[in-house]
Every structure is written in structure tokens, then in C-alpha cells.
Enzyme design. Structure first.
Site, mmCIF file in Angstrom:
data_model
loop_
_atom_site.group_PDB
_atom_site.id
_atom_site.type_symbol
_atom_site.label_atom_id
_atom_site.label_comp_id
_atom_site.label_asym_id
_atom_site.label_seq_id
_atom_site.Cartn_x
_atom_site.Cartn_y
_atom_site.Cartn_z
ATOM 1 N N GLY A 239 -0.451 -2.356 6.311
ATOM 2 C CA GLY A 239 -0.334 -3.578 7.098
ATOM 3 C C GLY A 239 -1.544 -4.457 6.923
ATOM 4 O O GLY A 239 -2.329 -4.252 5.988
ATOM 5 N N THR B 195 0.828 -1.207 0.000
ATOM 6 C CA THR B 195 0.000 0.000 0.000
ATOM 7 C C THR B 195 0.865 1.262 0.000
ATOM 8 O O THR B 195 1.975 1.239 0.529
ATOM 9 C CB THR B 195 -0.873 -0.027 1.279
ATOM 10 O OG1 THR B 195 -1.821 -1.054 1.133
ATOM 11 C CG2 THR B 195 -1.577 1.282 1.543
HETATM 12 N N1 ASP Z 1 -3.619 -2.361 4.541
HETATM 13 C C1 ASP Z 1 -3.881 -2.948 3.242
HETATM 14 C C2 ASP Z 1 -5.105 -3.803 3.306
HETATM 15 O O1 ASP Z 1 -5.258 -4.545 4.252
HETATM 16 C C3 ASP Z 1 -2.739 -3.785 2.763
HETATM 17 C C4 ASP Z 1 -1.434 -3.080 2.685
HETATM 18 O O2 ASP Z 1 -1.112 -2.251 3.542
HETATM 19 O O3 ASP Z 1 -0.687 -3.354 1.729
HETATM 20 O O4 ASP Z 1 -5.868 -3.771 2.379
#
Ligand code: ASP
Length: 353
Positions: A271, A219
Site C-alpha cells: 500500500g 509489491t
Molecule cells: N508499500 C510500497 C511502498 O510504499 C508500495 C507497494 O505496496 O506497492 O514502497
């Protein structure tokens, strides 16, 4: 007496003395956290990520320098990362269980506490811009799926064929996740062993760089402070590989993946979304500052390094307060991150040490 109180009233209603924050303008970014260690990083991969992170930072910093707002800076910065296949946002987003790319994004403005978000969109080239349009041009905070796409089109945002988001690396990651029937968090460290040399150049192919990166939450996010003293936070993601049934993560949820309040701080998270939603991570950091009077650093550490760790939630956050203080804690092995401050001091970091 009447005259005096009228005079007093007019003085009091004058706009508050506008403080100049020019020397405090700051931009902070993340490009995901996870199993990112020196041991599983090749020089080519490190170079590619650092270049992309620097480009994003400089784009946003230039906006702030020219007197742009923090929301404008967040948008410009996140565009760079959404357009890069290195990150799990926009081009380069991970695949759902049905082999699609469904994107989530959100924005929040610290001065007005206005916010906007889109979730599960499949054809908006830059979802962060759609989130900003929801905030500024609609009476709502969050729009999802086909409705959000219709709204984005009406707003004149760039619409692409869903195939635009396809990258071979992410598709392979889905096939692998499906084989083990796991909901993968972007990448798995074991893939590192599969590094191949690009046939002609001898270097790594771009898609191989991604595929071999090790488990991470790719992300992207940005927090910024503009010269008017206003904070903003934005986050954009493809979510999790092999996610099912319209799953929405923390990124578009105000208070979980994104939060901004001039009275406290601006936060963007990366996360394992389910944990970040249940812990209302971004707002919890702000609340610890507001109710308990904690500093940004203490509040961010309390939530990411204590509460989340106790609950098993892996990931990290970037955060910024109105004094230009930065905190970027993560409880995973690494987090792509960086900042540029008002005095031009700039840093791009990847590992824990
Ligand atoms: N937080 C994002 C999600 O759970 C994933 C990520 O941080 O890459 O969709």
C-alpha cells in the site's frame, strides 16, 4: 532432597515437548493491492496473474511440505514473484524519478525475532535473498545502497546489470507520472483505456498487461508457517513510481511493512508506504493481539479497515498466526492474494467479492 531437585531440574531443562505442526503448514501471498476491479480486468490479464500467483504458492508450499523452514518457503515464493515482470518487485520494479530501479526488501523470523532488510539496491537480482543474508550472516538488521550491494556480492548472491530491471511498461508509467509531476502508486486506472491488442496473437502483450492494470501497489509479500511451528514474513518491492531522493517505503521497515512473532502473527503489507510507516501497521496488528488479546482477524481489521482508513492510507496486508488462521484485509478495491493450507486447500483471489 538434593537428588530430587537435581532430577527435577534436569527434567525441566529437557527441550519442551516438540509439537508437530505438519497439519498446519500454511503459505499466504500478496502481489499488491489497489484499483483492481472486474471492470478493468481482461480475461488474459486475470489468467496471467492467477498463473503467477499459483506458481509462487506452489513453490513455497512444496518447500514446507518437504520440511523446509518458513524462511526458506518465503524466499522461494518471493523469488517467483520477483522474477515475474507482472509484479513491482525484482524484474518489473517501478522507476524512480531519475529513471532507475531501486529495490527494498525485508524478512523476519517469528521464533527468534531476528530480521534483515535491504533498501535502495539497484543490482541484486533477488533482494529478498539479500535481506535473508543480512539477517543470517551479518550483525545488522538493515543495509542500504552501495553497502548492501557490496555485502550481497560478498555473500555470493546473483548480481545483475541494473538494466535487467527495465520493462517498457514501467518506464512509460514513469514518463506519465513525470508529466503530471505526481508520485504514482505503481499504476493509474486511466491507463486501462489504452489496452491494445498484440499484433499477431490477438492477445495482450505481457508488458501491456502491466501497463493497463489500473492503480495498484504491486509489491509482493509472503507469510508462512512451517511444520516446526515457526512463522516468517517477507516483503519485496520497487516502491513507488517517480519516487525521489532516496525515498524508502514501508516494505524494508520491520514493524511497518513486515513483522513476525511466533507469539502473535506474521504480517506482510502492500500500500501507500508513507501511511504504513507512520501507522507501524505490521507491528500494530501483532501488538493488538499481544496486549489486547484480539484474534488475528479482529486485529488485522482494526488496523487496515479502521485506523488506516481514518488516516487515508490505502492498501492491505496478509497475515497468519500459529494456528494456521489467515486474515487478508484490504481497503482498496482489490488485492492479488492467495494461500495454501496444510490440508492442501488452496485459493487465489483478486477482487473484493
Ligand atoms: N508499500 C510500497 C511502498 O510504499 C508500495 C507497494 O505496496 O506497492 O514502497
Amino acid at each position: 532432597m538434593k537428588q530430587l531437585s537435581a532430577m527435577l531440574l534436569s527434567v525441566l531443562s529437557l527441550p519442551a515437548f516438540a509439537q508437530d505442526f505438519s497439519d498446519k503448514i500454511t503459505i499466504v501471498i500478496h502481489g499488491g493491492a489497489g484499483t483492481i476491479t472486474r471492470a478493468n480486468m481482461s480475461p488474459e490479464k486475470e489468467k496471467a496473474y492467477k498463473a503467477a500467483l499459483n506458481e509462487a504458492l506452489q513453490k513455497g508450499y512444496a518447500v514446507l511440505k518437504k520440511g523446509g523452514t518458513s524462511v526458506e518457503a518465503v524466499e522461494a515464493t518471493i523469488h517467483v514473484m520477483e522474477d515475474s515482470p507482472l509484479f513491482n518487485a525484482g524484474k518489473g520494479a517501478v522507476f524512480t524519478n531519475d529513471g532507475k530501479n531501486e529495490l527494498d526488501a525485508s524478512i523476519m523470523e517469528g521464533k527468534t525475532l531476528k530480521a534483515g532488510a535491504v533498501a535502495g539496491v539497484t543490482n541484486i537480482k533477488n533482494p529478498i535473498s539479500a535481506a535473508i543474508a543480512v539477517m543470517n550472516k551479518s550483525e545488522h538488521v538493515m543495509m542500504a545502497g552501495a553497502g548492501a550491494e557490496k555485502f550481497a556480492k560478498e555473500q555470493g548472491l546473483e548480481i545483475v546489470d541494473p538494466s535487467y530491471f527495465y520493462t517498457e511498461a514501467r518506464f512509460k508509467a514513469l514518463e506519465k507520472a513525470k508529466a503530471t509531476d505526481k508520485q504514482e502508486l505503481d499504476h493509474d486506472a486511466k491507463e486501462e483505456k489504452q489496452i491494445r491488442k498484440a499484433p499477431k496473437t490477438g492477445g495482450l502483450l505481457k508488458e501491456e498487461l502491466i501497463f493497463t492494470e489500473g492503480r495498484k501497489f504491486g509489491t509482493v509479500g509472503c507469510v508462512a508457517l512451517d511444520k516446526y511451528g515457526n512463522l516468517a514474513a517477507g516483503t519485496s518491492t520497487g516502491g513507488m513510481t517517480n519516487k525521489k531522493y532516496g525515498r524508502i517505503g514501508d516494505a524494508p521497515i520491520i514493524g511497518a511493512g513486515t513483522y513476525a512473532n511466533n507469539a502473535t502473527c506474521a504480517v506482510s503489507a502492500t500500500g501507500h508506504g508513507e501511511y504504513f510507516i507512520r501507522s507501524v501497521v505490521a507491528h500494530d496488528i501483532s501488538a493488538l493481539m499481544e496486549y489486547k488479546g484480539l484474534s488475528l482477524e479482529s486485529a488485522a481489521n482494526e488496523v487496515v479497515m479502521k485506523k488506516l482508513v481514518e488516516r487515508g492510507g490505502e492498501g492491505g496486508i496478509i497475515s497468519l498466526d500459529r494456528n494456521g488462521n489467515i486474515a487478508m484485509p484490504f481497503n482498496s478495491e482489490g488485492m492479488y492474494r492467495g494461500y495454501v493450507k496444510g490440508d492442501g486447500k488452496s485459493e487465489v483471489l483478486i477482487y473484493k467479492d
